[in-house]
Design an enzyme around this catalytic site. Structure first.
Site, mmCIF file in Angstrom:
data_model
loop_
_atom_site.group_PDB
_atom_site.id
_atom_site.type_symbol
_atom_site.label_atom_id
_atom_site.label_comp_id
_atom_site.label_asym_id
_atom_site.label_seq_id
_atom_site.Cartn_x
_atom_site.Cartn_y
_atom_site.Cartn_z
ATOM 1 N N GLU A 286 0.801 -1.219 0.000
ATOM 2 C CA GLU A 286 0.000 0.000 0.000
ATOM 3 C C GLU A 286 0.836 1.273 0.000
ATOM 4 O O GLU A 286 0.353 2.351 -0.329
ATOM 5 C CB GLU A 286 -0.976 0.018 1.197
ATOM 6 C CG GLU A 286 -0.328 0.191 2.562
ATOM 7 C CD GLU A 286 0.158 -1.140 3.115
ATOM 8 O OE1 GLU A 286 0.573 -1.170 4.278
ATOM 9 O OE2 GLU A 286 0.133 -2.137 2.381
ATOM 10 N N ASP A 328 21.162 12.538 -33.407
ATOM 11 C CA ASP A 328 21.785 13.254 -34.519
ATOM 12 C C ASP A 328 23.276 13.356 -34.209
ATOM 13 O O ASP A 328 23.694 13.130 -33.074
ATOM 14 C CB ASP A 328 21.148 14.635 -34.657
ATOM 15 C CG ASP A 328 21.499 15.311 -35.979
ATOM 16 O OD1 ASP A 328 22.191 14.686 -36.802
ATOM 17 O OD2 ASP A 328 21.079 16.456 -36.178
ATOM 18 N N ASP A 593 17.492 18.401 -30.964
ATOM 19 C CA ASP A 593 17.291 19.766 -30.466
ATOM 20 C C ASP A 593 16.649 20.703 -31.475
ATOM 21 O O ASP A 593 16.464 21.872 -31.204
ATOM 22 C CB ASP A 593 18.626 20.367 -30.021
ATOM 23 C CG ASP A 593 19.624 20.481 -31.174
ATOM 24 O OD1 ASP A 593 19.306 20.016 -32.292
ATOM 25 O OD2 ASP A 593 20.719 21.022 -30.957
ATOM 26 N N ASP A 597 13.327 17.558 -35.221
ATOM 27 C CA ASP A 597 13.438 16.417 -34.306
ATOM 28 C C ASP A 597 12.157 16.163 -33.522
ATOM 29 O O ASP A 597 12.037 15.128 -32.857
ATOM 30 C CB ASP A 597 14.587 16.649 -33.314
ATOM 31 C CG ASP A 597 15.940 16.624 -33.992
ATOM 32 O OD1 ASP A 597 16.183 15.695 -34.779
ATOM 33 O OD2 ASP A 597 16.752 17.533 -33.755
ATOM 34 N N ASN A 661 3.458 -14.584 4.535
ATOM 35 C CA ASN A 661 2.762 -14.389 5.805
ATOM 36 C C ASN A 661 1.249 -14.491 5.656
ATOM 37 O O ASN A 661 0.564 -15.133 6.472
ATOM 38 C CB ASN A 661 3.124 -13.017 6.390
ATOM 39 C CG ASN A 661 4.550 -12.987 6.918
ATOM 40 O OD1 ASN A 661 5.162 -14.033 7.120
ATOM 41 N ND2 ASN A 661 5.076 -11.794 7.132
ATOM 42 N N ASN A 686 1.655 -4.892 9.222
ATOM 43 C CA ASN A 686 1.926 -4.491 7.841
ATOM 44 C C ASN A 686 2.426 -3.053 7.766
ATOM 45 O O ASN A 686 3.351 -2.728 7.013
ATOM 46 C CB ASN A 686 0.657 -4.651 7.005
ATOM 47 C CG ASN A 686 0.928 -4.589 5.521
ATOM 48 O OD1 ASN A 686 1.797 -5.294 5.025
ATOM 49 N ND2 ASN A 686 0.193 -3.743 4.822
ATOM 50 N N ASP A 690 6.352 -1.616 6.654
ATOM 51 C CA ASP A 690 6.509 -0.718 5.510
ATOM 52 C C ASP A 690 7.384 0.497 5.823
ATOM 53 O O ASP A 690 7.831 1.182 4.898
ATOM 54 C CB ASP A 690 5.143 -0.222 5.033
ATOM 55 C CG ASP A 690 4.590 -1.083 3.907
ATOM 56 O OD1 ASP A 690 5.403 -1.700 3.192
ATOM 57 O OD2 ASP A 690 3.363 -1.140 3.750
#
Length: 844
Positions: A286, A328, A593, A597, A661, A686, A690
Site C-alpha cells: 500500500e 543526430d 534539439d 526532431d 505471511n 503491515n 513498511d
C-alpha cells in the site's frame, strides 16, 4: 467581446485589438500583471493552492483504502471499537506519510522543471521581453520565429513565409502556411489561415500574433482531456498496471478462500470478514505510490546534479530501461562548432565572390540561425566583411523539403536572389554555372554529375558541402519559392564539425551498459559514415532516406534493428525509424534539439533534448540536458536504473514476505480454533514493516544491477513472490506448530509470538533479498539499516507496552522470545540459500 463565444478569426484585426484592449506596442507591464491575476496562468493545470487538499484526498482513492474504510464501517457496526480506531489510525498515518512524501517530491520536481521552463517573446510597452509561457495573457502581442512553440490562440498581425505545424491538433503531418487576414466565422480550424493555435509550432518564417484565448479556452485546452487519455503508456506505467493486475488476482483468490474456510469453520462472521480484509491489505504494497514518488523525485534530483533535468517523472525508469539510443551527430557525436574549411567556385578554385554571396545569405536571413549559418557569419566577420551596401528586400524561408534558403538583396539598381543549401537541392534549380572567367555557362548533365560527385569526395573527409547559386531578378512586391529557378551555380562551401573528443569513449561506455547508439542524420551519407567511423559506430549497414522511403513498415522494422547509421533522412523518416525500433521490442531514446526532431522525440520512449534547443524540441522531450554530451547521458542511464532497481526492491522485499505471511495465516485460520492474528494486529504489522521501505529510495544499488537495462518482468516478480513466499510459509507454519503444539500458547500469546516473529522476518528478509550478492557483502543504505533496526526493536518491545496491550498483545516469556529470534535467524539462512539457488538459474 467574450473570447469564449466570438469567432475572433472572423473579426478585423483593428476591431479585435480594440475589443481586447490591446495595441500594436502590446500591453503595459501593469495591465499584463492585472490580467494574469484576474484570469490565472496560461496553463491547463489547476492552481497549486487547491492541489494540496486534492493531493491529500487522493491518498484515499486506492482500492486498498476503500477496503480499510469498509473495515472501519464493519467494525463500528459490530462495536469492535479497538479495531476501528486502529484501522483509522493506520489509514490516516499512511495517508499523511504518502502525502508528505509526494508533496515534497512534487515541490522538488517543480523546482527542477522551472529551470527549463518554456519562454515566449512578447511586446510589453513597445519592448520585446521574454516571459514564461504561463504568464502570457489575452491581448499580448507575441513574437514568433522558427522553432517557437505557440503559447496561445490568436490571429496574425504580420508574418513572413510562416509555416506552422498543426499536427498536434489536426493530425496533418505537413506544415500549413499562415498569413494575416480574415477567415469565415464558420471556418473549421484547418481553414483558419489567419489564426495560430496553442501547442502548435513554427516550422519556418516569422510573425507577430495577437493573443485572443489562453489556457483552457484554447483549442488545445478543449481537447487536452482527450489528448491526455490518448497519451501512450510508458513502459514503467505498463509494468505497474500489470503488477496491479497480478496482485488483484492473488488477493481475490486468497480472500475468497479465507472467508469461506472461516465461515465453514463456524468462526465469528465479523471477525472473519475483518480478518479477510486485513489479509488483502496486508498482501498489497500500500505504500507503493509513496515509495515510487520518493524514488522518482530522488532520481530527478540526482539526475539534475549530473546535468539532466527531468520533465516527466515516470520516464526515469524508461531512461534506465533504454537499450537503443538514436541521436543526430551535430553537437552530440561532434563538437557542434562548425568551421568553414574551404570556399571554392565550381572548378574548385578558392573564391571570394562565393564567400561573399554565402555571407549575405547567412547574415541577412531572418529565420533562426543554424550552426552552419553561424559558422559562415563568424568566418566572414573575423575577416571584417560587411553586408553593406547590400540590403535585404525579401526572403524565401528554409524548409525540409527544398533544403535551401534564399534572400533577395538589392543595391542601387541591382536586385539579386541568392540561394544556399544542400548541394543537390541547389543544383536542382540551376540552369547555368559560373565559369572561371565570370561568365554564366550552360549547366550540362556531365557538369552536374561532376559537382554531385564532390559530395562523396568531401564527405569521405568528414566535411559537409553547401551549394551557392544566384541570378538577377526583376523587382516585384513579394517573392516565393517559385522564384528559385534558372539560377547560376556559383560554387561550394566546405564546412567541418570535428568528432567530439570523448564521443568514442561515451559510445563504448553506453555499449558496456547494454545501450546501442544509432546515428540518424540529415547529412550526406559519406559525411555520416565518416563521423560514425571516428566515434566507433559500426558502418557495415547504412540506410539513406531514399532507401527508407522505399520500404514498407514491416520491412523497416527488421532493417532498422540491423542498421547503425541513417543518413539523408527527413523528420518523418526519423519518426518511422524510432517507431520501427519500438515495434521490435526495444526501449528507444532519441536525442535532438531542432524543429525537425520533434516528431522523433514524440515517438521515442525517452525523448532527450538540450537546454539551448528550440521550444518545440524541449516541449516534446522528457529530459533536457544542461550539457550536450553523451557522457551525461551515461550518468542519466545509471540513475534511471538505480531508481528502477530500488522501486523493484520494494515490491520484491514486500511481496516475498507479505505473500508468505498472508498465505500462512490463511492456512492457519482454517485449522486453528481461533484467528492467528486479529485484524488490527495484521494491519499494524503491515504498517510497521513498511516503514523501512520509505528509505529504499536512498538504498545502495549493486554495480551488477546497473550493468544492463532493467525492465518490468511480471513473470520474474511472480516467480520471486511464489518462491520466497513458500519459504516464508514453511517457517511460519513451523512457528505456528511451535507456539500451538509445543508451547501450548493461549490465543493472545500465540498472536503475540506470531506478530513478533512475522515482523522480525519481514525486516530481516528485506535486507537479504535487496541484493543478489550474499547479504553480508552488500551494505544497505544508512537510513534503510537504521529504520530496519528501529522496527525490529519495536517488534520485540511492543508486547511489553500499554500500546501493545491495547491491540491485544501480551508480554512473552524471555525463553520464548529467544526461540523466536533463533527461528528468524534460521529463516534468514534459508532465504540466503534459496536466493543463491535462484541466482544460479537466472538467465545471464
Amino acid at each position: 467581446m467574450s473570447e469564449r463565444d466570438e469567432s475572433y478569426w472572423s473579426v478585423a484585426l483593428a476591431t479585435l485589438s480594440a475589443q481586447l484592449e490591446s495595441a500594436a506596442d502590446g500591453l503595459s507591464d501593469v495591465e499584463a500583471a492585472a490580467r494574469l491575476a484576474r484570469d490565472g496562468p496560461n496553463t491547463l493545470s489547476k492552481s497549486r493552492e487547491r492541489g494540496a487538499l486534492r493531493s491529500f484526498l487522493q491518498q484515499f482513492r486506492s482500492p486498498l483504502s476503500w477496503l480499510l474504510i469498509f473495515a472501519v464501517v464493519v467494525s463500528s457496526f459490530a462495536r469492535e471499537w479497538t479495531d476501528a480506531v486502529v484501522i483509522v489510525a493506520i489509514l490516516l498515518l499512511g495517508a499523511v506519510l504518502g502525502f508528505a512524501h509526494e508533496r515534497r517530491a512534487s515541490s522538488a520536481v517543480a523546482a527542477l522543471r522551472a529551470r527549463v521552463a518554456l519562454k515566449a517573446t512578447v511586446i510589453r510597452a513597445g519592448r520585446a521581453v521574454s516571459v514564461a509561457t504561463s504568464d502570457v495573457v489575452v491581448g499580448d502581442v507575441v513574437v514568433l520565429s522558427a522553432g517557437s512553440l505557440i503559447p496561445a490562440d490568436g490571429v496574425l498581425i504580420s508574418s513572413k513565409d510562416l509555416l506552422v505545424s498543426e499536427s498536434v491538433l489536426t493530425g496533418e503531418s505537413y506544415p500549413v502556411e499562415k498569413s494575416p487576414g480574415i477567415s469565415k466565422s464558420d471556418a473549421p480550424m484547418s481553414a483558419r489561415s489567419n489564426a495560430v493555435f496553442a501547442g502548435t509550432s513554427v516550422r519556418s518564417g516569422s510573425a507577430r500574433m495577437l493573443v485572443a484565448r489562453v489556457a483552457k479556452q484554447t483549442e488545445f485546452g478543449r481537447v487536452a482531456e482527450r489528448l491526455a487519455l490518448d497519451a501512450p503508456e510508458t513502459d514503467f506505467d505498463r509494468g505497474l498496471r500489470q503488477f496491479g493486475a497480478l496482485l488483484t488476482r492473488v488477493m481475490f483468490v486468497l480472500v475468497l478462500a479465507t472467508t469461506t474456510a472461516n465461515v465453514l469453520g463456524h468462526k465469528p462472521a465479523v471477525e472473519s470478514l475483518l480478518f479477510a480484509i486485513a489479509l488483502a491489505v496486508g498482501l498489497a504494497p500500500e505504500m507503493l505510490p509513496a515509495v515510487v514518488a520518493v524514488n522518482l523525485s530522488r532520481g530527478a534530483k540526482a539526475m539534475a546534479d549530473r546535468g539532466v533535468i527531468v520533465r516527466k517523472l515516470s520516464a526515469i525508469e524508461d531512461f534506465g530501461a533504454m537499450n537503443v539510443l538514436c541521436t543526430d551527430k551535430t553537437g552530440t557525436l561532434t563538437e557542434g562548432r562548425v568551421t568553414v574549411e574551404r570556399v571554392t567556385d565550381a572548378s574548385g578554385a578558392p573564391s571570394a565572390a562565393v564567400l561573399e554571396l554565402a555571407f549575405l545569405n547567412a547574415k541577412l536571413q531572418s529565420a533562426t540561425g543554424s550552426p552552419l549559418d553561424d559558422a559562415i557569419v563568424e568566418h566572414c566577420e573575423q575577416r571584417s566583411m560587411s553586408v553593406a551596401p547590400w540590403r535585404k528586400r525579401d526572403e524565401v524561408a528554409f524548409d525540409f523539403t527544398r533544403k535551401r534558403l534564399s534572400v533577395v538583396i538589392e543595391r542601387e539598381e541591382s536586385l539579386v536572389i541568392v540561394s544556399k543549401g544542400a548541394l543537390a537541392q541547389v543544383l536542382s534549380v540551376c540552369s547555368h554555372v559560373r565559369g572561371a572567367d565570370g561568365l554564366a555557362l550552360t549547366l550540362t548533365d556531365g557538369e552536374r554529375a561532376r559537382l554531385l560527385a564532390m559530395l562523396e569526395e568531401y564527405g569521405a573527409r568528414g566535411t559537409r558541402v553547401l551549394g551557392v547559386a544566384s541570378r538577377a531578378i526583376a523587382s516585384k512586391p513579394a517573392y516565393d519559392k517559385r522564384d528559385e529557378r534558372e539560377l547560376v551555380f556559383e560554387g561550394l562551401i566546405e564546412l567541418r564539425d570535428a568528432p567530439k573528443a570523448g564521443a568514442r569513449d561515451a559510445v563504448e561506455q553506453l555499449a558496456s551498459l547494454g545501450v546501442s547508439v544509432k546515428m540518424i542524420s540529415g547529412d550526406a551519407r559519406a559525411v555520416a559514415v565518416h563521423v560514425a567511423r571516428e566515434v566507433g559506430l559500426p558502418v557495415e549497414r547504412v540506410m539513406t532516406g531514399a532507401e527508407i522511403a522505399a520500404l514498407r513498415d514491416e520491412a523497416l522494422w527488421h532493417a532498422a534493428e540491423r542498421t547503425s547509421v541513417f543518413a539523408e533522412v527527413d523528420p518523418n523518416q526519423k519518426e518511422r525509424v524510432i517507431l520501427a525500433l519500438r515495434k521490435m521490442g526495444h526501449v528507444v531514446g532519441y536525442m535532438g534539439d531542432g524543429i525537425n526532431d520533434a516528431p522523433a522525440l514524440h515517438a521515442a520512449d525517452v525523448g532527450i533534448s538540450v537546454e539551448g534547443a528550440t521550444d518545440v524540441a524541449r516541449d516534446a522531450a522528457e529530459f533536457v540536458l544542461l550539457e550536450r554530451d553523451l557522457r551525461v547521458l551515461r550518468d542519466g542511464v545509471l540513475e534511471g536504473r538505480r531508481t528502477f532497481a530500488n522501486t523493484l526492491k520494494y515490491i520484491q522485499t514486500t511481496e516475498s514476505a507479505n505473500f508468505g505471511n498472508m498465505l500462512s495465516m490463511a492456512v492457519a485460520a482454517a485449522f486453528l480454533p481461533f484467528l492467528p492474528l486479529l485484524a488490527a494486529q495484521v494491519l499494524l504489522n503491515n504498517f510497521l514493516s513498511d516503514i523501512p521501505a520509505m528509505a529504499i529510495a536512498s538504498d545502495a544499488v549493486d554495480d551488477e544491477q546497473l550493468a544492463r537495462p532493467l525492465r518490468w518482468d511480471i513473470a520474474a516478480i511472480r516467480r520471486f513472490m511464489l518462491v520466497f513466499g513458500v519459504v516464508s510459509s514453511v517457517f511460519d507454519l513451523l512457528t505456528f506448530a511451535l507456539l500451538y503444539a509445543v508451547v501450548h500458547a493461549s490465543p493472545a500469546m500465540f498472536r503475540t509470538g506470531w506478530f513478533v516473529e512475522s515482523l522480525l522476518t519481514e525486516v530481516a528478509v528485506a535486507l537479504v533479498v535487496r541484493t543478489w550478492r550474499p547479504f553480508y557483502k552488500s551494505r544497505p543504505g544508512r537510513w534503510l539499516l537504521r529504520l530496519s533496526a528501529a522496527v525490529a526493536l519495536v517488534a520485540v518491545t511492543l508486547p511489553y507496552t500499554p500500546m501493545g496491550a491495547w491491540v491485544g498483545l501480551v508480554p512473552l516469556p524471555l525463553p520464548l522470545l529467544a526461540l523466536l529470534v533463533l527461528v528468524t535467524a534460521a529463516y534468514v539462512f534459508a532465504v540466503e540459500v534459496t536466493k543463491r539457488a535462484l541466482l544460479a538459474r537466472r538467465p545471464r
